[in-house]
Design an enzyme around this catalytic site. Structure first.
Site, PDB file in Angstrom:
ATOM      1  N   ARG A   1      76.066  41.974  41.652  1.00  0.00           N
ATOM      2  CA  ARG A   1      75.302  40.819  42.160  1.00  0.00           C
ATOM      3  C   ARG A   1      76.133  40.014  43.179  1.00  0.00           C
ATOM      4  NH1 ARG A   1      72.339  43.426  39.610  1.00  0.00           N
ATOM      5  NH2 ARG A   1      70.622  42.753  38.279  1.00  0.00           N
TER       6      ARG A   1
ATOM      7  N   SER B   1      67.139  36.790  36.260  1.00  0.00           N
ATOM      8  CA  SER B   1      68.273  36.407  35.406  1.00  0.00           C
ATOM      9  C   SER B   1      68.935  35.169  35.990  1.00  0.00           C
ATOM     10  CB  SER B   1      69.317  37.519  35.357  1.00  0.00           C
ATOM     11  OG  SER B   1      68.750  38.714  34.915  1.00  0.00           O
TER      12      SER B   1
ATOM     13  N   GLU C   1      73.857  33.295  38.235  1.00  0.00           N
ATOM     14  CA  GLU C   1      73.603  34.344  39.217  1.00  0.00           C
ATOM     15  C   GLU C   1      72.808  33.743  40.376  1.00  0.00           C
ATOM     16  OE1 GLU C   1      70.877  37.243  40.538  1.00  0.00           O
ATOM     17  OE2 GLU C   1      70.984  37.988  38.479  1.00  0.00           O
TER      18      GLU C   1
HETATM   19  N1  EPU Z   1      68.971  40.917  24.984  1.00  0.00           N
HETATM   20  C1  EPU Z   1      68.801  40.150  23.853  1.00  0.00           C
HETATM   21  N2  EPU Z   1      67.977  39.036  23.948  1.00  0.00           N
HETATM   22  C2  EPU Z   1      67.352  38.698  25.085  1.00  0.00           C
HETATM   23  C3  EPU Z   1      67.541  39.486  26.250  1.00  0.00           C
HETATM   24  C4  EPU Z   1      68.365  40.600  26.177  1.00  0.00           C
HETATM   25  O1  EPU Z   1      69.328  40.424  22.811  1.00  0.00           O
HETATM   26  O2  EPU Z   1      66.646  37.693  25.082  1.00  0.00           O
HETATM   27  C5  EPU Z   1      69.837  42.109  24.895  1.00  0.00           C
HETATM   28  C6  EPU Z   1      69.048  43.332  24.421  1.00  0.00           C
HETATM   29  O3  EPU Z   1      69.888  44.064  23.550  1.00  0.00           O
HETATM   30  C7  EPU Z   1      68.836  44.129  25.685  1.00  0.00           C
HETATM   31  C8  EPU Z   1      70.087  43.791  26.481  1.00  0.00           C
HETATM   32  O4  EPU Z   1      70.362  42.436  26.153  1.00  0.00           O
HETATM   33  O5  EPU Z   1      68.776  45.497  25.412  1.00  0.00           O
HETATM   34  C9  EPU Z   1      69.917  43.953  27.976  1.00  0.00           C
HETATM   35  O6  EPU Z   1      68.735  43.287  28.381  1.00  0.00           O
HETATM   36  P1  EPU Z   1      67.899  43.794  29.661  1.00  0.00           P
HETATM   37  O7  EPU Z   1      67.723  45.264  29.621  1.00  0.00           O
HETATM   38  O8  EPU Z   1      66.676  42.953  29.759  1.00  0.00           O
HETATM   39  O9  EPU Z   1      68.881  43.525  30.868  1.00  0.00           O
HETATM   40  P2  EPU Z   1      69.770  42.270  31.247  1.00  0.00           P
HETATM   41  O10 EPU Z   1      71.202  42.694  31.115  1.00  0.00           O
HETATM   42  O11 EPU Z   1      69.360  41.057  30.516  1.00  0.00           O
HETATM   43  C10 EPU Z   1      70.021  43.024  33.724  1.00  0.00           C
HETATM   44  C11 EPU Z   1      69.845  42.406  35.085  1.00  0.00           C
HETATM   45  C12 EPU Z   1      68.363  42.327  35.432  1.00  0.00           C
HETATM   46  C13 EPU Z   1      67.777  43.725  35.406  1.00  0.00           C
HETATM   47  C14 EPU Z   1      68.011  44.338  34.024  1.00  0.00           C
HETATM   48  C15 EPU Z   1      67.593  45.786  33.951  1.00  0.00           C
HETATM   49  C16 EPU Z   1      71.723  40.897  35.390  1.00  0.00           C
HETATM   50  C17 EPU Z   1      72.186  39.493  35.455  1.00  0.00           C
HETATM   51  N3  EPU Z   1      70.428  41.086  35.113  1.00  0.00           N
HETATM   52  O12 EPU Z   1      69.430  42.117  32.792  1.00  0.00           O
HETATM   53  O13 EPU Z   1      68.256  41.820  36.753  1.00  0.00           O
HETATM   54  O14 EPU Z   1      66.386  43.708  35.690  1.00  0.00           O
HETATM   55  O15 EPU Z   1      69.425  44.299  33.704  1.00  0.00           O
HETATM   56  O16 EPU Z   1      68.495  46.576  34.648  1.00  0.00           O
HETATM   57  O17 EPU Z   1      72.524  41.810  35.604  1.00  0.00           O
HETATM   58  C18 EPU Z   1      68.105  39.792  37.982  1.00  0.00           C
HETATM   59  O18 EPU Z   1      69.214  40.080  38.453  1.00  0.00           O
HETATM   60  O19 EPU Z   1      67.488  38.748  38.311  1.00  0.00           O
HETATM   61  C19 EPU Z   1      67.507  40.692  37.006  1.00  0.00           C
HETATM   62  C20 EPU Z   1      66.335  40.431  36.421  1.00  0.00           C
END
Ligand code: EPU
Length: 339
Positions: free
Chosen positions: A164, A239, A335
């Site tokens: 990012r 995010s 972010e």
């Molecule tokens: N999780 C929780 N509770 C929550 C949310 C997430 O426990 O409320 C845990 C779950 O175990 C889940 C894990 O976190 O499996 C990862 O969550 P998710 O797959 O939704 O991905 P993220 O790490 O929260 C990142 C990116 C997103 C992108 C997704 C999918 C960042 C800051 N965010 O989110 O990007 O869509 O992966 O690849 O790296 C963005 O940058 O605006 C964005 C939405």
């Protein structure tokens, strides 16, 4: 080129914050650039470049000139073997580009479907989702250096992409206007990125064992819409924080106290922690104060239920940071750009 005065930016940021800009102009054609630069360079006020407004939180009115880049067009430049070079102008909607590529059977950005924003801002924060980052398909970009009016071409290493992050979010911040981005995509023998847990799970559920790029796009759309709010319906900027990266030793210690903590090893041997998990487990998921809130399905996404001000969202984010720090001794870094 017409300069508007005292314009609300509510429709120009996906959080839907009603901040005002003193001056506002759009440019839709490269021929308008010299006049625009004269204006910017002679202006004693500051300026900012605003495209999709999908990664920004306005906490105050902006006293300068807001410049909305509205350049349009998508062109296939060349093809060779499996690959095709596709140039898109900065003002194209990211999702329109994804759809156009899928329609032409060009592969590479299907995992990045439904990311709000414009093509021109996609390299700035090296957008990424479901196992793919923009840098994986990036070829080059053209950007205008504001103080000289020269157009520079940046290749992948010039952009210094990180998680990012890029040159345009660091040293290059505010100094360049990105005009176009060229992508290196596949026209056959596509690389299918189906390794992300949620994608694999959904493909299995659909009994698809040899997915194509259209299957991946369908599955990603399904996953995103099942937990990420549509900014047209509920204001948000995706995010709000980055997933923090901590030393493996610190993770081991935390794991002893919080056995369920969600983390992934990163290339440098550190651990990337799911910030959504930290926020949820600090008790914030679904929290709401006035119109500022934490999304009920994805705790990493802060939302504007209607009339929240940028300061209210910022205050909420500070409270979350503090509580995550107290509970897990981890610093969350926004972010989203805060202005
Ligand atoms: N999780 C929780 N509770 C929550 C949310 C997430 O426990 O409320 C845990 C779950 O175990 C889940 C894990 O976190 O499996 C990862 O969550 P998710 O797959 O939704 O991905 P993220 O790490 O929260 C990142 C990116 C997103 C992108 C997704 C999918 C960042 C800051 N965010 O989110 O990007 O869509 O992966 O690849 O790296 C963005 O940058 O605006 C964005 C939405």
């Amino acid at each position: 080129m017409h300069i508007f005065e005292n314009i609300s930016l509510k429709n120009y940021n996906t959080f839907g914050i009603d901040a005002k800009t003193r001056y506002f102009t759009k440019f839709s054609c490269e021929k308008e650039i010299p006049a625009l630069l004269n204006h910017i360079n002679s202006l004693k006020l500051s300026y900012m470049i605003l495209s999709g407004g999908s990664n920004i939180l306005f906490t105050q009115d902006f006293p300068g000139l807001t410049l909305h880049v509205n350049l349009k067009g998508i062109t296939k430049l060349s093809e060779s073997g499996d690959f095709v070079l596709v140039k898109a102008m900065a003002g194209e909607d990211w999702e329109d580009l994804v759809k156009y590529c899928l329609k032409n059977n060009w592969g590479g950005i299907e995992n990045l479907t439904l990311i709000p924003g414009k093509v021109g801002t996609s390299p700035m924060q090296n957008i990424g989702a479901y196992g793919v980052e923009l840098k994986d398909v990036f070829h080059e970009l053209e950007a205008l250096k504001v103080n000289t009016g020269e157009i520079h071409t940046f290749n992948k290493s010039d952009c210094r992409f990180g998680y990012r992050n890029s040159f345009f979010k660091q040293e290059g911040k505010g100094r360049f206007i990105i005009l176009s981005v060229t992508f290196k995509l596949t026209q056959k023998n596509h690389f299918i990125n189906s390794g992300y847990g949620a994608i694999m799970h959904e493909l299995e559920r659909r009994k698809i064992d040899k997915p194509g790029i259209h299957d991946i796009a369908d599955v990603v759309r399904f996953i995103r819409t099942s937990k990420l709010p549509d900014p047209e319906v509920l204001g948000n900027a995706g995010s709000f924080f980055k997933n923090p990266v901590i030393p493996a030793k610190q993770h081991e210690k935390l794991k002893k106290r919080f056995s369920e903590i969600v983390a992934y090893p990163d290339r440098s041997g550190n651990m990337k922690i799911a910030a959504g998990w930290l926020i949820e487990n600090a008790g914030w998921k679904g929290y709401r104060v006035g119109d500022a809130g934490v999304h009920k399905l994805q705790a990493l996404v802060l939302v504007n239920h209607g009339k929240a001000s940028g300061m209210e969202i910022l205050q909420l984010s500070e409270n979350i940071r503090k509580s995550v720090k107290d509970r897990f001794q981890i610093n969350l870094e926004p972010e989203v750009n805060i202005l």
